[in-house]
Scaffold this active site. Structure first.
Site, mmCIF file in Angstrom:
data_model
loop_
_atom_site.group_PDB
_atom_site.id
_atom_site.type_symbol
_atom_site.label_atom_id
_atom_site.label_comp_id
_atom_site.label_asym_id
_atom_site.label_seq_id
_atom_site.Cartn_x
_atom_site.Cartn_y
_atom_site.Cartn_z
ATOM 1 N N ASP A 44 122.222 32.982 -4.041
ATOM 2 C CA ASP A 44 121.280 34.070 -5.633
ATOM 3 C C ASP A 44 121.453 33.105 -6.583
ATOM 4 O O ASP A 44 122.360 32.973 -7.303
ATOM 5 C CB ASP A 44 122.503 35.056 -5.520
ATOM 6 C CG ASP A 44 122.473 36.014 -6.265
ATOM 7 O OD1 ASP A 44 121.323 35.557 -7.315
ATOM 8 O OD2 ASP A 44 123.017 36.844 -6.648
ATOM 9 N N TYR A 134 111.349 34.877 -21.048
ATOM 10 C CA TYR A 134 110.222 33.570 -19.484
ATOM 11 C C TYR A 134 109.764 32.148 -21.124
ATOM 12 O O TYR A 134 110.095 31.256 -19.877
ATOM 13 C CB TYR A 134 109.427 34.430 -19.255
ATOM 14 C CG TYR A 134 108.808 33.710 -18.908
ATOM 15 C CD1 TYR A 134 109.165 33.620 -17.380
ATOM 16 C CD2 TYR A 134 107.360 33.057 -19.029
ATOM 17 C CE1 TYR A 134 108.125 33.135 -16.358
ATOM 18 C CE2 TYR A 134 106.802 32.586 -17.946
ATOM 19 C CZ TYR A 134 107.484 32.201 -16.747
ATOM 20 O OH TYR A 134 106.394 31.970 -15.405
ATOM 21 N N ALA A 136 111.222 31.027 -23.637
ATOM 22 C CA ALA A 136 112.175 30.253 -24.068
ATOM 23 C C ALA A 136 112.293 29.287 -22.646
ATOM 24 O O ALA A 136 112.377 28.259 -22.459
ATOM 25 C CB ALA A 136 113.245 31.202 -24.602
ATOM 26 N N ALA A 137 113.228 29.897 -21.633
ATOM 27 C CA ALA A 137 113.353 29.025 -20.611
ATOM 28 C C ALA A 137 112.508 28.866 -19.783
ATOM 29 O O ALA A 137 113.090 27.337 -20.139
ATOM 30 C CB ALA A 137 113.405 30.996 -19.803
ATOM 31 N N LYS A 138 111.432 28.363 -20.272
ATOM 32 C CA LYS A 138 110.302 27.545 -19.687
ATOM 33 C C LYS A 138 110.234 26.671 -20.632
ATOM 34 O O LYS A 138 110.377 25.315 -20.417
ATOM 35 C CB LYS A 138 108.836 28.408 -19.818
ATOM 36 C CG LYS A 138 108.913 29.354 -18.449
ATOM 37 C CD LYS A 138 109.493 28.625 -17.021
ATOM 38 C CE LYS A 138 109.501 29.521 -15.362
ATOM 39 N NZ LYS A 138 109.915 28.909 -14.545
#
Length: 257
Positions: A44, A134, A136-138
């Site tokens: 997971d 999204y 910020a994560a990328k």
């Protein structure tokens, strides 16, 4: 080793890798998938303990990993001020923390001279209003890949990042149903197999960063460097995106009799 193998891009990639003679290990939260000839390790990606527990299982199947592809991703558009904490945490976990944790856990198993590929997004170089988490994560994933490349030079492990434009996958459909970015349709969405082929080309040519086109690379970097250019471009991009989205919906609609 491939994450996100049950998604559109990941599934196409696994088929291509098997056709090239790779032995492929995938992670699956369900533990069973309809992909023949692959080794499945339950994991997971939203759970760091699950990732760390999967690492020795992976090593038992593959004492030396040649290629590690981070293909898993999730996006749930929400405006700041209306963010759901659980949804935010899941996006950060899958899109940023999981690639970091998995790379960290598997790096001792990576073969010197091997290859790590991050399937990133244009959101890593072009901010998406309405999908700030999204984005910020990328952006973070791009920075991690750049720093990782410097660390791994002594081991000759190549680090590549792929920045595909929109891809015609179930993830894109879910994104748009939730109010996703109209910029996805400035150009027609690519088929997953096109992105899968480019991932393998990254491995073959040892590319550092690979975009769908030279224009995408130059334009997004120019917008990052110049906020006025970004602001001037947005109305035109929205117009092109709306037109492309209407064309996309027409193609999805069954013909009238």
């Amino acid at each position: 080793m491939v994450t996100g193998a049950t998604g559109g891009i990941g599934r196409a990639l696994v088929r291509r890798m098997l056709g090239c003679g790779y032995r492929v290990i995938i992670l699956s939260r369900q533990g069973t998938v309809d992909l023949p000839a692959v080794t499945i390790v339950p994991c997971d990606l939203t759970d760091g303990n699950s990732i760390r527990a999967a690492a020795p299982v992976i090593a038992s199947h593959a004492p030396a990993i040649d290629v590690l592809v981070h293909c898993a991703g999730v996006i749930t558009p929400q405006s700041v001020g209306e963010l759901d904490s659980a949804v935010t945490a899941d996006q950060i976990a899958v899109d940023l923390v999981a690639p970091i944790e998995l790379t960290n856990a598997l790096l001792p198993t990576m073969r010197d001279g091997g290859h790590i590929v991050f399937v990133n997004s244009m959101a890593a170089v072009f901010p998406l209003a309405g999908s700030s988490v999204y984005t910020a994560a990328k952006f973070g994933l791009r920075g991690f890949a750049r720093a990782l490349e410097q660390e791994l030079r002594p081991r000759r492990i190549q680090v590549s990042s792929l920045y595909p434009a929109s891809v015609n996958t179930p993830m894109l459909s879910r994104e748009m149903n939730a109010g996703g970015s109209i910029y996805n349709f400035i150009d027609p969405p690519q088929e997953p197999d096109v992105t899968a082929r480019r991932i393998l080309e990254c491995c073959k040519h040892r590319s550092r960063e690979r975009f769908s086109s030279v224009f995408d690379k130059l334009f997004t970097h120019a917008c990052l460097a110049s906020m006025p250019l970004l602001n001037l471009s947005l109305p035109i991009m929205k117009m092109l995106g709306r037109r492309g989205y209407r064309a996309y919906l027409r193609r999805l609609s069954p013909p009238r009799r």
